[in-house]
Design a protein around this motif. Structure first.
Motif, PDB file in Angstrom:
ATOM      1  N   ARG A  61      -5.897  31.811 -46.036  1.00 51.01           N
ATOM      2  CA  ARG A  61      -7.327  31.666 -46.318  1.00 51.01           C
ATOM      3  C   ARG A  61      -8.023  33.006 -46.559  1.00 51.01           C
ATOM      4  N   GLY A  62      -7.241  34.092 -46.533  1.00 49.80           N
ATOM      5  CA  GLY A  62      -7.821  35.407 -46.754  1.00 49.80           C
ATOM      6  C   GLY A  62      -8.739  35.855 -45.637  1.00 49.80           C
ATOM      7  N   LYS A  63      -8.481  35.395 -44.428  1.00 50.71           N
ATOM      8  CA  LYS A  63      -9.353  35.686 -43.276  1.00 50.71           C
ATOM      9  C   LYS A  63      -8.663  36.556 -42.221  1.00 50.71           C
ATOM     10  N   GLU A  64      -7.501  37.121 -42.568  1.00 49.48           N
ATOM     11  CA  GLU A  64      -6.735  37.871 -41.566  1.00 49.48           C
ATOM     12  C   GLU A  64      -7.449  39.114 -41.041  1.00 49.48           C
ATOM     13  N   LYS A  65      -8.455  39.598 -41.757  1.00 48.57           N
ATOM     14  CA  LYS A  65      -9.201  40.769 -41.289  1.00 48.57           C
ATOM     15  C   LYS A  65     -10.407  40.371 -40.437  1.00 48.57           C
ATOM     16  N   GLU A  66     -10.637  39.056 -40.299  1.00 48.59           N
ATOM     17  CA  GLU A  66     -11.782  38.564 -39.532  1.00 48.59           C
ATOM     18  C   GLU A  66     -11.424  38.147 -38.116  1.00 48.59           C
ATOM     19  N   VAL A  67     -10.151  37.781 -37.901  1.00 56.83           N
ATOM     20  CA  VAL A  67      -9.741  37.253 -36.604  1.00 56.83           C
ATOM     21  C   VAL A  67      -8.444  37.922 -36.168  1.00 56.83           C
ATOM     22  N   LEU A  68      -8.431  38.423 -34.945  1.00 55.99           N
ATOM     23  CA  LEU A  68      -7.221  38.969 -34.339  1.00 55.99           C
ATOM     24  C   LEU A  68      -6.621  37.880 -33.466  1.00 55.99           C
ATOM     25  N   VAL A  69      -5.419  37.450 -33.800  1.00 54.17           N
ATOM     26  CA  VAL A  69      -4.736  36.393 -33.057  1.00 54.17           C
ATOM     27  C   VAL A  69      -3.646  37.021 -32.209  1.00 54.17           C
ATOM     28  N   SER A  70      -3.578  36.606 -30.948  1.00 49.91           N
ATOM     29  CA  SER A  70      -2.505  37.075 -30.076  1.00 49.91           C
ATOM     30  C   SER A  70      -2.118  35.944 -29.132  1.00 49.91           C
ATOM     31  N   SER A  71      -1.088  36.203 -28.340  1.00 54.10           N
ATOM     32  CA  SER A  71      -0.633  35.211 -27.369  1.00 54.10           C
ATOM     33  C   SER A  71      -0.165  35.934 -26.117  1.00 54.10           C
ATOM     34  N   ALA A  72      -0.142  35.180 -25.027  1.00 52.61           N
ATOM     35  CA  ALA A  72       0.299  35.735 -23.746  1.00 52.61           C
ATOM     36  C   ALA A  72       0.726  34.586 -22.844  1.00 52.61           C
ATOM     37  N   GLY A  73       1.375  34.939 -21.758  1.00 53.11           N
ATOM     38  CA  GLY A  73       1.812  33.940 -20.789  1.00 53.11           C
ATOM     39  C   GLY A  73       1.222  34.218 -19.420  1.00 53.11           C
ATOM     40  N   LEU A  74       1.117  33.175 -18.633  1.00 53.43           N
ATOM     41  CA  LEU A  74       0.602  33.338 -17.275  1.00 53.43           C
ATOM     42  C   LEU A  74       1.706  33.737 -16.301  1.00 53.43           C
ATOM     43  N   ALA A  75       2.966  33.553 -16.704  1.00 52.69           N
ATOM     44  CA  ALA A  75       4.097  33.960 -15.876  1.00 52.69           C
ATOM     45  C   ALA A  75       5.187  34.553 -16.764  1.00 52.69           C
ATOM     46  N   ALA A  76       4.771  35.365 -17.710  1.00 50.77           N
ATOM     47  CA  ALA A  76       5.713  35.946 -18.671  1.00 50.77           C
ATOM     48  C   ALA A  76       6.488  37.104 -18.056  1.00 50.77           C
TER      49      ALA A  76
END
Length: 165
Positions: free
Chosen positions: A29-44
């Motif tokens: 959608r050409g929006k990669e500069k508008e939103v930073l997406v990440s992930s994490a775990g609670l017991a990683a």
């Protein structure tokens, strides 16, 4: 730049898949500069790679999880996020206990993305495929793709600074 954070338990299956799905949607959608997406775990276990099954399913879908390294959710990271989407109701509750007063931006993925309450009443969580077959991971991927796509539609139509839900 707005920040979207996906949370699961170990950050090697569900949240990492959700992250790459969301990134692809932003790129399309050409929006990669508008939103930073990440992930994490609670017991990683920090530095753990994505599970082999998650990597295989991602590859089949044209996504890359080979360089993924698990990381733990931190109070700072949770506070900085504009929206936090968890894989289960239990993850949501744990985050709200860990960091008080952020419950207005923490939702389960299904809760945030579902069209109706009835849609998620009997199955509110994204089941953990950890240790299961590639076929189970593929089913998880399909469910994640459906809900992440809807969540991204909703998130992207919101103005920065507007309420998340």
């Amino acid at each position: 730049m707005r920040k979207l954070l996906f949370i699961c338990t170990g950050n090697t299956c569900r949240s990492s898949l959700a992250e790459v799905i969301a990134r692809r949607i932003l790129e399309e959608r050409g929006k990669e500069k508008e939103v930073l997406v990440s992930s994490a775990g609670l017991a990683a276990i920090p530095g753990m790679p994505a599970s082999p099954q998650a990597i295989e399913v991602a590859e089949q879908e044209g996504l890359d999880l080979k360089g993924h390294q698990a990381r733990n959710a931190t109070p700072e990271g949770l506070k900085e996020a504009d929206l936090i989407l968890t894989m289960t109701e239990q993850h949501k509750q744990m985050i709200c206990e860990l960091v008080p007063r952020i419950d207005d931006k923490v939702y389960t993925l299904k809760e945030y993305a579902a069209d109706t309450r009835e849609e998620i009443e009997n199955n509110p969580d994204i089941a953990d495929p950890f240790g299961e077959s590639v076929e189970v991971y593929q089913e998880c991927y399909e469910e994640l793709k459906r809900y992440v796509t809807r969540a991204m539609d909703k998130f992207l139509e919101k103005e920065p600074g507007a309420d998340s839900a």
